[in-house]
Write a protein that holds these residues in place. Sequence first.
Motif, PDB file in Angstrom:
ATOM      1  N   VAL A 178       4.664   6.062   5.314  1.00 15.86           N
ATOM      2  CA  VAL A 178       4.601   6.178   6.444  1.00 15.86           C
ATOM      3  C   VAL A 178       5.815   5.567   6.942  1.00 15.86           C
ATOM      4  O   VAL A 178       6.811   6.339   7.752  1.00 15.86           O
ATOM      5  CB  VAL A 178       3.527   5.633   7.271  1.00 15.86           C
TER       6      VAL A 178
ATOM      7  N   GLY B 214       0.157   4.410   0.848  1.00 15.02           N
ATOM      8  CA  GLY B 214       0.319   5.192   1.959  1.00 15.02           C
ATOM      9  C   GLY B 214       0.976   4.452   3.154  1.00 15.02           C
ATOM     10  O   GLY B 214       1.727   5.145   4.052  1.00 15.02           O
ATOM     11  N   ALA B 215       1.178   3.028   3.249  1.00 12.17           N
ATOM     12  CA  ALA B 215       1.866   2.429   4.505  1.00 12.17           C
ATOM     13  C   ALA B 215       3.449   2.669   3.978  1.00 12.17           C
ATOM     14  O   ALA B 215       4.291   2.996   5.037  1.00 12.17           O
ATOM     15  CB  ALA B 215       1.706   1.093   4.612  1.00 12.17           C
TER      16      ALA B 215
ATOM     17  N   ASP C 204       0.850  -1.200  -0.005  1.00 15.39           N
ATOM     18  CA  ASP C 204       0.049  -0.132  -0.010  1.00 15.39           C
ATOM     19  C   ASP C 204       0.797   1.220  -0.071  1.00 15.39           C
ATOM     20  O   ASP C 204       1.668   1.276   0.801  1.00 15.39           O
ATOM     21  CB  ASP C 204      -0.842   0.060   1.291  1.00 15.39           C
TER      22      ASP C 204
END
Lengths: 483, 365
Positions: free
Chosen positions: B350, B346-347, B344
């Motif tokens: 981060v 988004g992961a 992902d």
Amino acid sequence: MSELARALTAELGPQRALTTPEALLAYECDGFTIHRRRPTAVALPETTEEVQWLVRLCNRLGVPFVARGAGTCLSGGPTPTGDALCIETARMKKVLHVEPEDLYAVVQPGVVNIRLSEHVAVHGLHYAPDPSSQSVCTIGGNLAENSGGPHCFKYGMTTDHVLGAVVVLSDGGIAHLGHAAGPREPHGLDLIGLFTGSEGTFGIATEITVRLSRNPGSVRTLLASFTSVDAACAAVGDIVASGLTPAAMEILDQATIRAVEASVYRAGYPQDAGAVLLVELDGLDEALDEEAPEVEAMFRRHGALRVEQAKDAAERKRLWKGRKGAFGAMGRLKPDLYVLDGVVPRTRLVETLREITAIGERYGITMSNVFHAGDGNLHPNISFDGRDAEERHRVEEAGREILELCVRMGGSITGEHGIGTEKLDHVPLMFSEDDLDVMARARRAFDPTGLANPGKVLPARSSCAETSKWPHMVARVLAESDS
Amino acid sequence: MTNPTAFDFPVTEVTSVASAAELVELLQGRDPDAPPVRICGTGSRQREVPAPDRPVQAVSLRGLDRITRLDPEDLTCSVEPGLLRADLDSALAEKGLRLVCPRSRGTVGGMFALGREGLPLAPGPLATLGARALLLGMSAVLGEGVAFRAGARVVKSVAGFDLHKLFVGSRGRICAATELHLKLRPMPRAAETFEKVDLEREEALSLFRALRLDDAPPVEVELACQDPSGPFRVRGRFEGAAAVVRSRMQLYRLDATSPREPANPAEDPRERLFGLVPPSSLGALLATLPARTAVWCDGTGGFALRPADEADANAILATLPGVGVSAELDLTIPARRGLGTPRDPGAILVEQRLFAELDPGKVFA
Ligand SMILES: Cc1cc2nc3c(=O)[nH]c(=O)nc-3n(C[C@H](O)[C@H](O)[C@H](O)COP(=O)(O)OP(=O)(O)OC[C@H]3O[C@@H](n4cnc5c(N)ncnc54)[C@H](O)[C@@H]3O)c2cc1C
């Protein structure tokens, strides 16, 4: 009307955008009533996209946001520390998907803990973490607090039962953390492990994947009364040493027993007892047939005055009723209740409790103890009248001394209720400035804008640098604790 | 000692440290232009993690090998990361205690940093949650030489952020742990290892499913084959009350066998795909695999595949996302190690921010 209020009302309508002082009153505190502050507005989104829209709005207006589930937090987590939009998940109550074969469910964050277990009961499954507030608190709040409960001695905390989450980050980005088959992908970091327990400061979880557990074949619930808390603790020590792993081991002291018996949570606990110990064993009958008599014998060895074993579900419910209603019963004694939450090594429970009693006497406060004995997780409850400033001061001072004591014993300032605002000043008892700086850096990776529930978990830089407002106390405790 | 031949990538030197203070000193005194640091224990599992893209200085923590605290009655202990897992197990066994996760080769620090044993073994009670649930807290050092603590020594604490969770599976890229606080359990009252061999695919899948979903599931269960068409083997271990262990062995007509030493997957020359598959998708996964792919799968989602060759590995990697599988290549040549299914974005973002915050100098490789 402020720009925030106008934008919210236009997007969500007046039912889902609360902006009047009367409507906001209900959001001015959580279960930690000492800290109160009304949010600027409250929004009730229904989807991940709406949460994302709200967070982007906050970014545009430079307004912090605070997620809120049921508001049962006992450390001030969902209470704003300044102007802030409260994003309440009360309308995100859907169980999105259940996979009984793979033992997981995907839920929206506003699903109430016990409703999830009820929902999956048809499959012979349940959601294991069971805070005493489970009939009200939400899975989102549980995730954010890494909540525990009576059964975590055997089954672990929330973090052991969360596989993943969809999270709206403070800059409006979305991250999918974890995987349905395990919390960490083989080529990734354990982001969901870090997110769990971050108290709303890492963003808002909008979909949560939780592990489900099979219902135990059988359950035996035993209640023993003892002349003293010491004897009840000694029985717990024996049970642990024997190699048994009961699902729960809970102790209530005399003050709690009496409060419970005088309340609607009356469970038939013997009022002359110094303490009662509730032990629950679960598993298959062939094991329980051996283990229950073994536990009973250990109770007797420690001078149990009376031993009861629930014969059916109704009796089991009765025995648990007193334990589950303990906070509620204590809350009726005076207008306010301060529920403390410290942890000590289990073998130091007895000496810790003695000192707690002495602290209570010294401050002249009404105190009772109910605790997760297997984990050494204490909940001294202080009943008080918050309108009396002098009494409130004594309560806060006693609370501070109790947490200081827990750290000195080699334990922790919180086992399950979180830091919130309540324990900000106590954080330096456990963590140095460097520790906190590293945590602040990790937080920035999730919350680059600093808008996600500011003022929680980590003391403000300045107070951190001063080692909180009790520098001498901190230095002493750190020197005395061998952690 | 760290075995210098364990590395199949360029290492400029192997430096050993004997204390946390020495490690701090080494990292603080490091020339910013010096090669990045690869933290290691015995080095025995270096081929299970991606290789660095530049020559590195290997820093061995094998010398930090003490049990610093053992509180049998509180069911906790603290250990240094260089302690061999086998030595910890022996010391605990003397007190009637154990670490409830499968035995593994190498050091305790390496075991957590690799995070392979962190995969849960079977659903249900804590006894089966895997290594991740056993790490209560830690002391560690960042690449810039800042020492910090996270978590606690007691069995329950939610104070501060759980940076120790981040250490599990971080492969030495976030921090170097210098002390680990662990949760222990008493030895089980009874235990029995079982194995059924020569099973047909459907027979094996249905036994595997029944065991996983049993009211008293085994604490370990694995399904394995050398070829997806079979024959299959189901192996596992029941623990707990003697009566339950006995009744389960009878119910499934299982024969007892002896527990085995942790295998050394690096002895097999073929590369491996290691990952997560929802157990109910296992049948679908098997159906997609080319012949001669060896398969190993545990009860709650961990799996490993040994494709016959590189071409098969590439083909499998491309099909995995379609069956909800997340996986990564290891035990292969350095250039291919770490290739995996898409993640992902988004992961990933981060994670990138975490690396930038916690190791801005890119000290750890
Ligand atoms: C009577 C009583 C008994 C209790 N017993 C226990 C117990 O046994 N064990 C225990 O651990 N706790 C217990 N608690 C404490 C409390 O119930 C738990 O902390 C619970 O998890 C809070 O859930 P909530 O839905 O009320 O969350 P809230 O109180 O609304 O919020 C808690 C925190 O979670 C954050 N948050 C909420 N939703 C989200 C989300 N979707 N994404 C990110 N952050 C979010 C909030 O910002 C806040 O910081 C008890 C409380 C009471 C009043």
